[in-house]
Scaffold this motif. Structure first.
Motif, short mmCIF file in Angstrom:
data_model
loop_
_atom_site.label_atom_id
_atom_site.label_comp_id
_atom_site.label_asym_id
_atom_site.label_seq_id
_atom_site.Cartn_x
_atom_site.Cartn_y
_atom_site.Cartn_z
N GLU A 164 0.91 -1.35 -0.09
CA GLU A 164 0.11 -0.07 0.02
C GLU A 164 0.89 1.16 0.00
N ALA A 165 0.39 2.39 -0.40
CA ALA A 165 0.98 3.78 -0.62
C ALA A 165 1.19 3.84 1.02
N ASP A 166 2.13 4.81 1.47
CA ASP A 166 2.22 5.51 2.70
C ASP A 166 1.49 6.56 2.62
N PRO A 167 0.31 6.79 3.63
CA PRO A 167 -0.53 7.98 3.40
C PRO A 167 0.23 9.34 3.57
N ASP A 214 5.70 8.80 -2.32
CA ASP A 214 6.91 8.34 -2.78
C ASP A 214 7.44 6.85 -2.07
N VAL A 215 6.49 6.82 -0.65
CA VAL A 215 7.12 5.73 -0.18
C VAL A 215 5.81 4.51 -0.02
N ARG A 260 4.30 -8.96 4.96
CA ARG A 260 4.62 -10.26 4.44
C ARG A 260 4.41 -10.83 5.87
N ALA A 261 3.67 -11.94 5.96
CA ALA A 261 3.43 -12.78 7.24
C ALA A 261 4.59 -13.30 7.43
N ILE A 262 5.18 -13.47 8.82
CA ILE A 262 6.51 -14.03 8.92
C ILE A 262 6.39 -15.60 9.99
N PRO A 263 6.22 -16.48 9.51
CA PRO A 263 5.75 -17.78 10.28
C PRO A 263 6.60 -17.87 11.65
N GLU A 264 8.10 -17.53 11.59
CA GLU A 264 8.90 -17.82 12.66
C GLU A 264 8.45 -16.63 13.68
N ARG A 265 7.73 -15.70 13.36
CA ARG A 265 7.22 -14.84 14.55
C ARG A 265 5.68 -14.88 14.75
N GLY A 266 5.22 -16.06 14.60
CA GLY A 266 3.83 -16.44 15.01
C GLY A 266 2.82 -15.68 13.99
N GLY A 267 3.33 -15.57 12.66
CA GLY A 267 2.48 -15.13 11.62
C GLY A 267 2.32 -13.46 11.64
N ARG A 268 2.79 -13.02 12.45
CA ARG A 268 2.71 -11.68 12.64
C ARG A 268 3.29 -10.88 11.21
N TYR A 269 2.91 -9.75 11.00
CA TYR A 269 3.31 -9.29 9.50
C TYR A 269 4.43 -8.27 9.69
N LEU A 270 5.54 -8.55 8.63
CA LEU A 270 6.54 -7.45 8.75
C LEU A 270 6.13 -6.46 7.77
N ARG A 271 6.32 -5.18 7.97
CA ARG A 271 6.08 -4.01 7.40
C ARG A 271 7.46 -3.63 7.01
N VAL A 272 7.62 -3.25 5.68
CA VAL A 272 8.90 -2.73 5.18
C VAL A 272 8.69 -1.52 4.34
N ALA A 273 9.04 -0.34 4.83
CA ALA A 273 8.78 0.79 4.03
C ALA A 273 10.05 1.20 3.02
N LEU A 274 9.68 1.37 1.84
CA LEU A 274 10.84 1.60 0.93
C LEU A 274 10.41 2.88 0.00
N VAL A 275 11.41 3.05 -0.81
CA VAL A 275 11.25 3.84 -2.09
C VAL A 275 11.99 2.99 -3.35
#
Length: 84
Positions: free
Chosen positions: A36-39, A43-44, A49-64
């Motif tokens: 999704e776009a950063d509100p 530009d960001v 992505r779900a991370i099974p090794e962390r109990g299925g929690r979602y990793l958020r990566v902000a990027l350009v």
């Protein structure tokens, strides 16, 4: 061929402090479950992505992303993230 990923110092610090595996960041960048776009900054892009090794929690990566590279701004496990 994939674009190179470049980490800002903030992103490097965040990955280390939060004990995130850099492979998780790479998977999130190149094979996200959604994005999704950063509100606050059009530009960001936020990729998740779900991370099974962390109990299925979602990793958020902000990027350009440009035509030449992908610059990682930050990464963290987002407690509030839910697939759209």
């Amino acid at each position: 061929m994939a674009k190179p990923m470049l980490f800002t110092q903030h992103a490097l610090d965040a990955v280390a402090e939060r004990q995130l595996d850099p492979v998780w960041v790479e998977l999130t960048v190149f094979e996200p479950h959604w994005q999704e776009a950063d509100p606050g900054n059009p530009d960001v892009i936020r990729r998740f992505r779900a991370i099974p090794e962390r109990g299925g929690r979602y990793l958020r990566v902000a990027l350009v992303e440009t035509s030449a590279e992908i610059r990682i701004l930050s990464a963290f496990l987002d407690r509030r993230a839910r697939p759209k």
